[in-house]
Design a protein around this motif. Structure first.
Motif, PDB file in Angstrom:
ATOM      1  N   THR A 422       0.836  -1.199   0.000  1.00  0.00           N
ATOM      2  CA  THR A 422       0.000   0.000   0.000  1.00  0.00           C
ATOM      3  C   THR A 422       0.869   1.246   0.000  1.00  0.00           C
ATOM      4  O   THR A 422       1.922   1.274   0.648  1.00  0.00           O
ATOM      5  CB  THR A 422      -0.938   0.023   1.220  1.00  0.00           C
ATOM      6  OG1 THR A 422      -1.660  -1.192   1.283  1.00  0.00           O
ATOM      7  CG2 THR A 422      -1.907   1.183   1.144  1.00  0.00           C
ATOM      8  N   ASN A 424       0.169   5.418   0.693  1.00  0.00           N
ATOM      9  CA  ASN A 424      -0.809   6.399   1.167  1.00  0.00           C
ATOM     10  C   ASN A 424      -0.192   7.789   1.197  1.00  0.00           C
ATOM     11  O   ASN A 424       0.962   7.950   1.621  1.00  0.00           O
ATOM     12  CB  ASN A 424      -1.315   6.054   2.576  1.00  0.00           C
ATOM     13  CG  ASN A 424      -2.054   4.738   2.619  1.00  0.00           C
ATOM     14  OD1 ASN A 424      -2.926   4.493   1.805  1.00  0.00           O
ATOM     15  ND2 ASN A 424      -1.707   3.890   3.569  1.00  0.00           N
ATOM     16  N   SER A 437       3.191   7.776   3.367  1.00  0.00           N
ATOM     17  CA  SER A 437       3.503   6.445   3.890  1.00  0.00           C
ATOM     18  C   SER A 437       3.700   5.521   2.703  1.00  0.00           C
ATOM     19  O   SER A 437       2.732   5.103   2.046  1.00  0.00           O
ATOM     20  CB  SER A 437       2.377   5.940   4.795  1.00  0.00           C
ATOM     21  OG  SER A 437       2.709   4.702   5.352  1.00  0.00           O
ATOM     22  N   ASN A 440       4.252   0.422   2.205  1.00  0.00           N
ATOM     23  CA  ASN A 440       3.682  -0.309   3.339  1.00  0.00           C
ATOM     24  C   ASN A 440       3.424  -1.745   2.899  1.00  0.00           C
ATOM     25  O   ASN A 440       2.672  -1.983   1.954  1.00  0.00           O
ATOM     26  CB  ASN A 440       2.372   0.321   3.818  1.00  0.00           C
ATOM     27  CG  ASN A 440       2.578   1.744   4.304  1.00  0.00           C
ATOM     28  OD1 ASN A 440       3.674   2.107   4.704  1.00  0.00           O
ATOM     29  ND2 ASN A 440       1.538   2.550   4.255  1.00  0.00           N
ATOM     30  N   THR A 442       2.230  -5.587   4.125  1.00  0.00           N
ATOM     31  CA  THR A 442       1.476  -6.297   5.156  1.00  0.00           C
ATOM     32  C   THR A 442       1.409  -7.783   4.815  1.00  0.00           C
ATOM     33  O   THR A 442       1.098  -8.147   3.671  1.00  0.00           O
ATOM     34  CB  THR A 442       0.052  -5.736   5.286  1.00  0.00           C
ATOM     35  OG1 THR A 442       0.111  -4.344   5.586  1.00  0.00           O
ATOM     36  CG2 THR A 442      -0.716  -6.445   6.384  1.00  0.00           C
ATOM     37  N   ARG A 473       3.614  -6.024   9.626  1.00  0.00           N
ATOM     38  CA  ARG A 473       3.628  -4.834   8.785  1.00  0.00           C
ATOM     39  C   ARG A 473       5.024  -4.232   8.716  1.00  0.00           C
ATOM     40  O   ARG A 473       5.754  -4.218   9.715  1.00  0.00           O
ATOM     41  CB  ARG A 473       2.672  -3.771   9.338  1.00  0.00           C
ATOM     42  CG  ARG A 473       1.207  -4.076   9.158  1.00  0.00           C
ATOM     43  CD  ARG A 473       0.361  -2.909   9.626  1.00  0.00           C
ATOM     44  NE  ARG A 473       0.410  -2.735  11.071  1.00  0.00           N
ATOM     45  CZ  ARG A 473       0.004  -1.654  11.713  1.00  0.00           C
ATOM     46  NH1 ARG A 473      -0.427  -0.611  11.029  1.00  0.00           N
ATOM     47  NH2 ARG A 473       0.061  -1.591  13.027  1.00  0.00           N
ATOM     48  N   GLN A 475       6.439  -0.504   7.537  1.00  0.00           N
ATOM     49  CA  GLN A 475       5.916   0.815   7.200  1.00  0.00           C
ATOM     50  C   GLN A 475       7.037   1.824   7.158  1.00  0.00           C
ATOM     51  O   GLN A 475       7.966   1.782   7.969  1.00  0.00           O
ATOM     52  CB  GLN A 475       4.848   1.231   8.222  1.00  0.00           C
ATOM     53  CG  GLN A 475       4.053   2.460   7.820  1.00  0.00           C
ATOM     54  CD  GLN A 475       2.833   2.653   8.712  1.00  0.00           C
ATOM     55  OE1 GLN A 475       2.316   1.686   9.265  1.00  0.00           O
ATOM     56  NE2 GLN A 475       2.396   3.895   8.842  1.00  0.00           N
ATOM     57  N   ASN A 476       6.929   2.734   6.197  1.00  0.00           N
ATOM     58  CA  ASN A 476       7.921   3.792   6.008  1.00  0.00           C
ATOM     59  C   ASN A 476       7.153   5.086   5.758  1.00  0.00           C
ATOM     60  O   ASN A 476       6.405   5.181   4.781  1.00  0.00           O
ATOM     61  CB  ASN A 476       8.820   3.451   4.817  1.00  0.00           C
ATOM     62  CG  ASN A 476       9.988   4.402   4.698  1.00  0.00           C
ATOM     63  OD1 ASN A 476      10.622   4.736   5.693  1.00  0.00           O
ATOM     64  ND2 ASN A 476      10.291   4.816   3.480  1.00  0.00           N
ATOM     65  N   SER A 477       7.291   6.093   6.618  1.00  0.00           N
ATOM     66  CA  SER A 477       6.461   7.294   6.497  1.00  0.00           C
ATOM     67  C   SER A 477       7.238   8.532   6.902  1.00  0.00           C
ATOM     68  O   SER A 477       8.291   8.466   7.554  1.00  0.00           O
ATOM     69  CB  SER A 477       5.209   7.176   7.365  1.00  0.00           C
ATOM     70  OG  SER A 477       5.543   7.175   8.729  1.00  0.00           O
ATOM     71  N   ASN A 496      10.612   4.490   9.949  1.00  0.00           N
ATOM     72  CA  ASN A 496      10.278   3.169   9.437  1.00  0.00           C
ATOM     73  C   ASN A 496      10.399   2.136  10.541  1.00  0.00           C
ATOM     74  O   ASN A 496      11.017   2.391  11.589  1.00  0.00           O
ATOM     75  CB  ASN A 496      11.168   2.788   8.244  1.00  0.00           C
ATOM     76  CG  ASN A 496      12.633   3.060   8.516  1.00  0.00           C
ATOM     77  OD1 ASN A 496      13.218   2.458   9.409  1.00  0.00           O
ATOM     78  ND2 ASN A 496      13.229   3.996   7.759  1.00  0.00           N
TER      79      ASN A 496
END
Length: 925
Positions: A422, A424, A437, A440, A442, A473, A475-477, A496
C-alpha cells in the motif's frame, strides 16, 4: 381533284387527327400542358405525364439533373419523324400497393391513393399520393390535405443511406437520382430540414437554403444554422458554404464562411475547440482547447490547454481506459502557471501548481486471488484556488484534507496467508502538510486451529478450541511540508519499522450459560534507530542523540473474560388495555481481567531515566523511552492488573398490529444502552478509569439517535505553577458523585421533501377502493405550440375533480452535530467549564417547473455567527439548449459562472460562458 389539292386534304386530315387526339388527352388529364420536363436536355414543351405541377430545378445543379433517357418519350416533332427508341429495362421488380385505390392508364401510368408504398432494389417510398410512370421509370410522391387542411402522408424515402421525409419527391429508378423539396432527415445528432435538394446516384445530396439543427422539434426548431449551400454525405459529413445562426426565428449576426459537421458511428480523433472568455486578474483567455486522440477501443487521450493574455497558462491530459471483465480506470494530469499583477509591482505573483488524479478498479472475475485498486487525488496547496473549474465545485473548496491510496493484495490459493502493498498520501491543503507512507507491506494469516485433529473422533477437546492468527507490517512514512518532501533524507527524516502481532484465544462454555474466553497477545516492534537524551550542562538543556542499529521493542499480556445474557419479560396489566402485548429486556453483563508486567523496568531497556538539575537548582528525574518517536510507538509504563466491567441493555416492545387484528409487530424502545469502566489493581494511583457510556435509539425508519459520553471520575487541584492537575481522589470520595460529564456529542441528518408533511390515513385497508388515476389531457391538434412552455403545459396532469395537479418537487437536507467538552478551568469551583461546539450544514433543491431547477448547499459557522460557505445553482432546460448559473455569494471564494450551450455533443462548442471569481474582487450585497 388536282394533286396539290389532295396533298392539302391529307395534311388537313392529319392536323385534325392530331387535334382530336390532343383534345382527348386534355380531357383525360386537363393540366398536363402545365408540366415542365425534369430533363435538362429535353425541350420545354415536351410532356412527362407525371404531375400537374411545374417543377423548377436549382440553377446551380441544373446540369446534373435527371438524365434524358429517364423520360422514355421524345418531343412530338421527333416522334412524328423517327420511331421511338427502345430503352433498357429495370434490373429489379417494382412492388407497389395502396390502401385506397390504384388507377392505371393506357400510357403505363399508375396513380396510387391512400398510403401508397413503392419498393424497388432496396428502396422504399411511402406517401399518401404517388404517381408513377413505368415507361420512364419516374415516380412522384406528395402528401394530401385532410379535412382540416393539414398535410398528411408526406413522402418518406428509405434506402441504404438513410430515411428522408419531404414535402414532394421526384425519383428515377434507373439513374437513382431525385429532386426533393423541404427534406427532413436525421444526420448524426442533428436534423437537416427545408430547402431544395438534389439526390445523386452515389447517395450524396446537394442542398440550397437548408437548415441544420439539433432540436428534435424540426418543424419549428428553437435554433438552427441557415445553410446557403451544402453538400451532404449521409452518415459521413455535411460541408456547407456560408451559414448564419437563427435563434427563435430571429437571424443573428453570427455567421461562418464555411462549416464541416462530421458524423460517425464510432468515436474518432479530432480537434477540441477552446472556450473564449475574460477574467479581470488574468485577462482574456482561451481554455479547454486541444486535441482528442482515439487511440483504440480500450483507451483514449485528450490533451487540452489554456492561455491568458496576462501570461498565465496551463496544460491538461485526461484519459480513460477499460478492458471488459479485467479492469477500468481513468487519470487526469494538470499543470497550471498563474501570474497575477504587474511585474515589478508589489502585487505581482507567479505560482506553479499541478494535479494528479487516478482511479483504477479491477474486476473480481479477472483474478480472485490478486487485486489492484487505486484512488489518487493529489494537488498542490494552491491548485484549487487558481483553477477556474474548482470555483464552482463546492466539494473542492470545502475539502481541507485530500487522501490518495494505491493498494495491491495477493492471496495464496487454498491458504490463509495474504500479502498486500500500500502507498498512502494524506495532504492538508490549509498548511500544505503531507503525511506520506510508502511503501507499506502487510503479511497476514487468518485464524487457524493449530491443535485441531484432521480426523475427529468423539467430542471436541478443549485444546482444539485454541485459535491463533498473525499480522505483520513494514511501514515507512514521513510528516513534512509540501516543498520539503523532495529534500528529505530517507534514513534521518523518514520513520520506518516492522510490527508483528500474534493473538491466541479460546472460548469455552461454563455452567451452560456462561461464556469464558481466555486470550494471550504478543506484539513486537522492530526499529533501526533510537533517540537517547542527556543533559547538556553548558547549554543547560536536554539534547538528543540518534543511534542507529537494530532494536526489538515487545510486550505481551493475557486476559480472561466472562459474559452471559439475561432476559426479562413484563406484561402490562389488563387495566391499561391490550395494545401492548409484552416488553422484553435483554441485559448483557461482562467482566474481564487482564494482566501484564511493567515493561518500563530497567531489565527490559525500553525506558530510560534522566536526572538533571534545572535552572532553579532543583533535581529533576524523568523517564523517557528512546522509541517513543517510533512509527509504531513504544510500550506502556507500569504493571497491568485491570478488571473491566461492562453492561449492555436492549429494550423492545410487542404491540398489536393496526393492519391485522391477530398479528403483532415489534418496536425498539432502546436499541442499545451500554456502560463500561475498569480498575487497575497494579497501579500506584489513578486506578479507576473514566466511565464511558453510549445510547442508540431508533426514532423512525431511517432516523436514529446515537450519543456517547465520557464521565471524569477524579478531581482537580492547582499545582505550584497555578495549572490544574488531576489528583488521586475519586469524585465519590469527596461527595461529587460518580463522575462529571467531560465530553459528549451527537449528530443527525434528515431530509424533508414533498411526502414529509402529507397526512397519512391510518384507517386504510386492503378493501379500500382505488383512487382514480390522474389523466393527461391530449394537446389540441389544431394549436401549434409556440415554445417549450406550451409543450410543458401539455404534460399537465389532472385529477378526478378536473383540477390540475400542482406539485413542485423539492427537498431539504439538514446535517447537524453538537459536541460538549472541557473548556477553560474555573479556579473557584476547581472544575472545568463546559464548552459546546456546533456544526450545521444544509442543502436543498426545488423544481419550480418541469424545466426550472434550483439547488444550493451551505454551512453555518456558530462561532462567527454567519454562513461560512454557500454555493447556489440555477438550471433551465431549454429543450435543445441548457442554461445554468452558479454563484458563491459569501465567503472568501465569492464567484459566479453563467453558461448556456447546445445540448448536443456535436455542437458543444456553440456556447457562451461568463465567469467571475475571487480575483475579480467582486462585492456582493
Amino acid at each position: 381533284m388536282p394533286k396539290d389539292s389532295k396533298k392539302y386534304a391529307i395534311l388537313l386530315s392529319l392536323l385534325c387527327s392530331s387535334l382530336f387526339v390532343s383534345l382527348i388527352a386534355q380531357d383525360r388529364h386537363p393540366s398536363y400542358s402545365e408540366v415542365t420536363s425534369l430533363d435538362s436536355t429535353t425541350s420545354k414543351d415536351s410532356v412527362t405525364l407525371l404531375s400537374n405541377k411545374p417543377i423548377t430545378l436549382l440553377d446551380s445543379i441544373s446540369k446534373d439533373s435527371l438524365q434524358s433517357d429517364s423520360l422514355g418519350v421524345d418531343s412530338l416533332a421527333n416522334d412524328s419523324v423517327s420511331p421511338k427508341k427502345k430503352k433498357a429495362g429495370l434490373t429489379s421488380v417494382v412492388d407497389y400497393k395502396a390502401n385506397d385505390s390504384i388507377v392505371f392508364t393506357h400510357g403505363n401510368e399508375v396513380y396510387m391513393y391512400g398510403k401508397g408504398v413503392v419498393q424497388f432494389d432496396g428502396m422504399e417510398l411511402n406517401a399518401d399520393q404517388i404517381e408513377m410512370n413505368m415507361d420512364s421509370s419516374l415516380v412522384y410522391a406528395v402528401g394530401r390535405p385532410d379535412s382540416v387542411g393539414d398535410i398528411v402522408g408526406r413522402p418518406v424515402f428509405k434506402d441504404k443511406s438513410g430515411e428522408y421525409e419531404s414535402e414532394t419527391m421526384n425519383y428515377n429508378f434507373k439513374t437513382k437520382k431525385g429532386y426533393i423539396t423541404n427534406i427532413v432527415t436525421q444526420q448524426g445528432e442533428g436534423y437537416l430540414t427545408g430547402g431544395q435538394t438534389k439526390k445523386m446516384e452515389n447517395d450524396e445530396f446537394y442542398m440550397k437554403s437548408g437548415r441544420y439543427t439539433t432540436c428534435d422539434n424540426h418543424d419549428h426548431p428553437h435554433f438552427y444554422l441557415q445553410l446557403t449551400q451544402a453538400k451532404v454525405r449521409p452518415k459521413k459529413n455535411i460541408v456547407t458554404g456560408p451559414a448564419y445562426m437563427v435563434l427563435a426565428d430571429v437571424p443573428l449576426p453570427l455567421a461562418i464562411p464555411f462549416g464541416f459537421f462530421p458524423f460517425t458511428e464510432k468515436y474518432s480523433s479530432g480537434i477540441i475547440v477552446p472556450t473564449f472568455g475574460d477574467e479581470l486578474a488574468r485577462g482574456f483567455y482561451l481554455r479547454d482547447g486541444g486535441y482528442y486522440f482515439a487511440i483504440n477501443d480500450y483507451i483514449d487521450l485528450a490533451l487540452t490547454g489554456e492561455i491568458y493574455t496576462k501570461g498565465s497558462w496551463g496544460i491538461n491530459a485526461r484519459s480513460a481506459y477499460i478492458k471488459r471483465y479485467k479492469y477500468s480506470g481513468n487519470f487526469d494530469l494538470s499543470f497550471i502557471t498563474t501570474i497575477t499583477g504587474d511585474k515589478g509591482l508589489p502585487d505581482y505573483s507567479k505560482m506553479k501548481n499541478f494535479k494528479i488524479a487516478w482511479t483504477h478498479t479491477q474486476d473480481t472475475k479477472n483474478n480472485p486471488n490478486m487485486s489492484l485498486s487505486a484512488s489518487v487525488n493529489f494537488t498542490t496547496s494552491g491548485y484549487t484556488r487558481n483553477d477556474l473549474n474548482s470555483y464552482y465545485n463546492s466539494n473542492s473548496f470545502t475539502e481541507n484534507t485530500k487522501s490518495s491510496t494505491v493498494n495491491m493484495t495477493y492471496r495464496i490459493p487454498n491458504s490463509s496467508w495474504s500479502f498486500s502493498a500500500t502507498a498512502n498520501i494524506t495532504q492538508r491543503t490549509q498548511d500544505s502538510t503531507l503525511n506520506v507512507s510508502f511503501p507499506n507491506l502487510t503479511v497476514s494469516m487468518g485464524q487457524i486451529y493449530p491443535f485441531k485433529r484432521k480426523s475427529v473422533v468423539g467430542n471436541e477437546r478443549w485444546y482444539e478450541k485454541i485459535q491463533m492468527s498473525y499480522s505483520g507490517r513494514f511501514q515507512n512514512s514521513i510528516l513534512t511540508k509540501q516543498d520539503q518532501i523532495l529534500k528529505s533524507n530517507l534514513i534521518k527524516d523518514w520513520r520506518n519499522g516492522m510490527y508483528h502481532n500474534i493473538p491466541i484465544s479460546a472460548t469455552f462454555n461454563v455452567f451452560k450459560y456462561l461464556n469464558l474466553t481466555a486470550s494471550f497477545n504478543f506484539t513486537d516492534r522492530m526499529y533501526t534507530n533510537k533517540v537517547m537524551r542527556e543533559w547538556d550542562t553548558q547549554q543547560s538543556k536536554i539534547v538528543q542523540d540518534t543511534t542507529y542499529g537494530f532494536y526489538n521493542v515487545f510486550n505481551y499480556y493475557g486476559s480472561l473474560s466472562a459474559d452471559t445474557k439475561l432476559y426479562g419479560f413484563y406484561k402490562p396489566w389488563k387495566i391499561f388495555g391490550d395494545k401492548v402485548q409484552a416488553i422484553r429486556h435483554i441485559f448483557t453483563p461482562s467482566i474481564s481481567f487482564s494482566a501484564a508486567p511493567d515493561f518500563s523496568s530497567p531489565r527490559y531497556g525500553f525506558w530510560k531515566t534522566l536526572s538533571y538539575v534545572n535552572e532553579r537548582g532543583e533535581t529533576v528525574t524523568e523517564k523517557y523511552s528512546p522509541f517513543s518517536n517510533g512509527i509504531f510507538g513504544t510500550v506502556s509504563q507500569g504493571k497491568q492488573g485491570t478488571v473491566s466491567f461492562s453492561v449492555s441493555n436492549n429494550l423492545e416492545m410487542k404491540v398489536k398490529s393496526d393492519r391485522d387484528s391477530t398479528g403483532v409487530r415489534k418496536i425498539s424502545l432502546i436499541e442499545n444502552l451500554s456502560a463500561n469502566m475498569s480498575y487497575n489493581m497494579a497501579a500506584d494511583s489513578m486506578k479507576w478509569s473514566n466511565l464511558n457510556t453510549s445510547i442508540l435509539i431508533k426514532l423512525t425508519k431511517g432516523f436514529n439517535l446515537q450519543m456517547s459520553a465520557t464521565w471524569d471520575t477524579y478531581t482537580y487541584q492547582l499545582d505550584s505553577y497555578g495549572n490544574p492537575v488531576r489528583v488521586n481522589k475519586p469524585r465519590w470520595t469527596v461527595g461529587k458523585g460518580l463522575g462529571r460529564l467531560s465530553s459528549t456529542g451527537t449528530s443527525f441528518s434528515y431530509t424533508f421533501n414533498n411526502d414529509t408533511f402529507k397526512k397519512k390515513d391510518k384507517k386504510k385497508n386492503d378493501n379500500k377502493q382505488p383512487q382514480p388515476q390522474p389523466n393527461t389531457l391530449p394537446p389540441d391538434p389544431n394549436e401549434e405550440p409556440e415554445d417549450d412552455t406550451a409543450s410543458e403545459e401539455s404534460d399537465t396532469q389532472f385529477g378526478a375533480d378536473g383540477y390540475a395537479i400542482w406539485e413542485v418537487p423539492w427537498s431539504l437536507s439538514i446535517n447537524y452535530s453538537v459536541n460538549y467538552g472541557y473548556g477553560s478551568f474555573n479556579k473557584k469551583k476547581m472544575e472545568y467549564n463546559g464548552r459546546f461546539t456546533q456544526n450545521l450544514s444544509f442543502s436543498g433543491n426545488i423544481n419550480f417547473t418541469k424545466n426550472w431547477s434550483f439547488n444550493f448547499s451551505a454551512s453555518y459557522d456558530f462561532d462567527a455567527k454567519k454562513i461560512a460557505y454557500m454555493n447556489c445553482n440555477i438550471t433551465r432546460d431549454l429543450h435543445c439548449w441548457s442554461m445554468s448559473a452558479s454563484f458563491v455569494p459569501v465567503g472568501p471564494y465569492k464567484s459566479y459562472n453563467f453558461h448556456i450551450s447546445v445540448k448536443s455533443s456535436l455542437l458543444q462548442d456553440l456556447k457562451y460562458d461568463k465567469r467571475g471569481n475571487s480575483y475579480s474582487r467582486l462585492d456582493w450585497y
